[in-house]
Design a protein around this motif. Structure first.
Motif: not given
Lengths: 341, 341
Positions: A71, A73, A78-79, A227, A253, A256, A260, A263, A283, A286-289
């Motif tokens: 795919r 996307n 994509a990169s 996820v 994913f 992640l 979740q 936690k 992402f 970018f996560m706080e953790l």
DNA sequence: TTGTATGCGTTATCAC
DNA sequence: GTGATAACGCATACAA
């Protein structure tokens, strides 16, 4: 003026022949400066544009390449495509994209479509399992058109590939987790009938072995890259008598999802539990953790694949040969696996 | 057998003529069942594949479309392209991708390249500013090949477009922030010479007006779509005598940067400050503090663009007409802007 | 230096 | 129903 001016139109306007026009346009040495100039001017005046289709048919070279991915996307694919496009654009190639949706019938169909479209090369990241029936791939090789695998490759004669060293990446990651004090490392595996996932598994295995840590089959979980599967896998792991204290997930994913769920169980990361992903999806940073992960340098991978293609094209004697490029993975050690500063 | 079998090869093998072979292959009614069957069989046996290039030259229809985007490796553009590909694949079209890197020269070049490649349609998301010189676009219209803008459009005759209602999205978002108790709403704007950013700005403005909130020019900051610019913008805002208590960012990345910086200043989100993004980048959902944002349904946008193209192609009388499709935006109200449950 | 003729692989328009 | 021929737009081998 609206439609299409051909070299014949220019020829007619100048009372010369199309061949001469063609020569002038192509900077053929056998032509006088005066007529060349004249042709160029009127061509410009009449807004002439070369018909690439006719050129392609005539020359047997379409100046198109095809890229086949599961795919388009996701950041990784994509990169890579971006890298391929950037590497090939200066050479005048256009990139045609095809998606397989992980369906091997689509993969076969796409290869055939690209072949019928007379592409000059095919870049592809395998979707289907490496079955015995490689007929559609053989066709590409027989036609002598360059085929370059990237990331998800298949070991074959006469096929080039650009990959990262998945074994090494996996080995180093596992080693890192051990150094952080994690001895009970669970492993989220992709489909091991694909080489990259088999290689990653072997790296994990070897690192444990080298550290005298026995393999615990309960810790090995096969997942898809999303996820939800990561969350579910954590449930299974925590239900074990002897649950792990780290996860190495071959999917960001799933990593992640795992974080979740951990936690939600009140488990502290990285103090009680380390998590490491794979792929460097945006992402993760970018996560706080922030999530530790393996960078596959997709942009460079694409550019390198483009180079491999160009080399093959330019050395016609080299066309039959293969070129297996292995890029170095980069471990991005972030908060989710950093106990020791 | 290795190279390429043409209809002539089949004809020769069967002692018939190429025309007959062609007819058989194309299910032409004027052909006997027996010869058709014979042709089909030998074609299969000889592994014949139609040369699309020759067909394209002959028919004037390449079955390729071009997509022009600033860059391919962002979730939004990659998803739109995916949508286009999925919408067009069943109809036998291939998708050629071009990147502009926001460079208008590249945009012109890409249009010309696609035109020369004889594509049957062009999808594009504008990069350059809407200058007076639309000559390269006029060429597309004159050639009567369908042009479809998506997202970043330019208002033009005879050009179709698929966009979301940016004005409405912006109005609703601003209204939402006001309802959450934020009266001092800063606004991160993109380049307003692009229609989408102008529309978004107007929506913001109107919502404030309708709520009797005066526009504060200090709150309007022009940014590029990245994390750093969001961080810098927050610095400027917090240095104001009367700083805002909410940010509506037309970029998710800038919204993220803003949130990071606000937190570093010890400001609590959403209690003390609300933040709203735009674009529904994957990370906005994954954050521990999930970021409210506007979903532009890129996949649907791509599929819709594909439909618009197909309609134009199929109704030749309709070719000159335009079709402006406006999709509804979806506000995804998440933690970063939810004070009132 | 320029013109003539041919072919790339198809399909459509004529004839027969 | 099938064959012969032309045409799509271009570039080149061969002649002149």
């Amino acid at each position: 003026m609206s439609g299409k001016t051909t070299i014949y139109d220019i020829a007619k306007a100048l009372n010369i022949t199309a061949a001469t026009v063609s020569r002038a346009l192509n900077n053929n040495p056998k032509i006088s400066q005066s007529t060349r100039k004249l042709v160029l001017e009127t061509a410009n005046k009449m807004n002439y544009k070369q018909n690439k289709l006719a050129l392609a048919l005539r020359s047997g070279k379409s100046n198109n390449v095809g890229v086949i991915v599961p795919r388009i996307n996701t950041n990784f694919f994509a990169s890579v495509i971006r890298g391929i496009e950037e590497g090939l654009h200066p050479e005048g190639y256009q990139v045609i994209i095809c998606q397989t949706h992980e369906d091997e019938n689509r993969e076969v169909e796409n290869v055939n479509t690209l072949l019928n479209a007379q592409v000059d090369g095919i870049f592809m990241s395998i979707s289907n399992l490496p079955k015995e029936d490689n007929h559609y791939i053989e066709r590409v090789i027989q036609k002598n058109i360059p085929l370059i695998f990237f990331d998800r490759k298949k070991e074959m004669k006469n096929v080039s590939s650009v990959t990262i060293d998945d074994y090494l990446a996996s080995y180093q990651t596992t080693q890192h987790l051990i150094e952080q004090g994690c001895k009970k490392i669970a492993y989220f595996s992709g489909d091991r009938s694909l080489e990259i996932y088999e290689d990653r598994y072997r790296g994990y295995e070897k690192a444990l072995l080298d550290n005298n840590i026995p393999i615990n089959p309960d810790y090995i979980i096969s997942i898809k890259s999303n996820v939800t599967e990561g969350r579910d896998a954590v449930e299974k792991l925590l239900a074990l008598e002897n649950p792990p204290n780290a996860i190495f997930s071959t999917s960001d994913f799933a990593a992640l999802g795992a974080i979740q769920r951990l936690k939600e169980h009140g488990i502290k990361i990285p103090e009680d539990f380390c998590v490491f992903g794979f792929g460097n999806e945006p992402f993760t940073k970018f996560m706080e953790l922030s999530i530790s992960t393996v960078d596959q340098s997709p942009l460079e991978m694409g550019k390198m694949a483009a180079q491999v293609f160009l080399e093959k094209i330019n050395n016609s004697d080299n066309k039959k040969s293969e070129n297996k490029v292995v890029l170095m993975p980069k471990l991005l050690i972030r908060q989710s696996s950093t106990r020791i500063a």
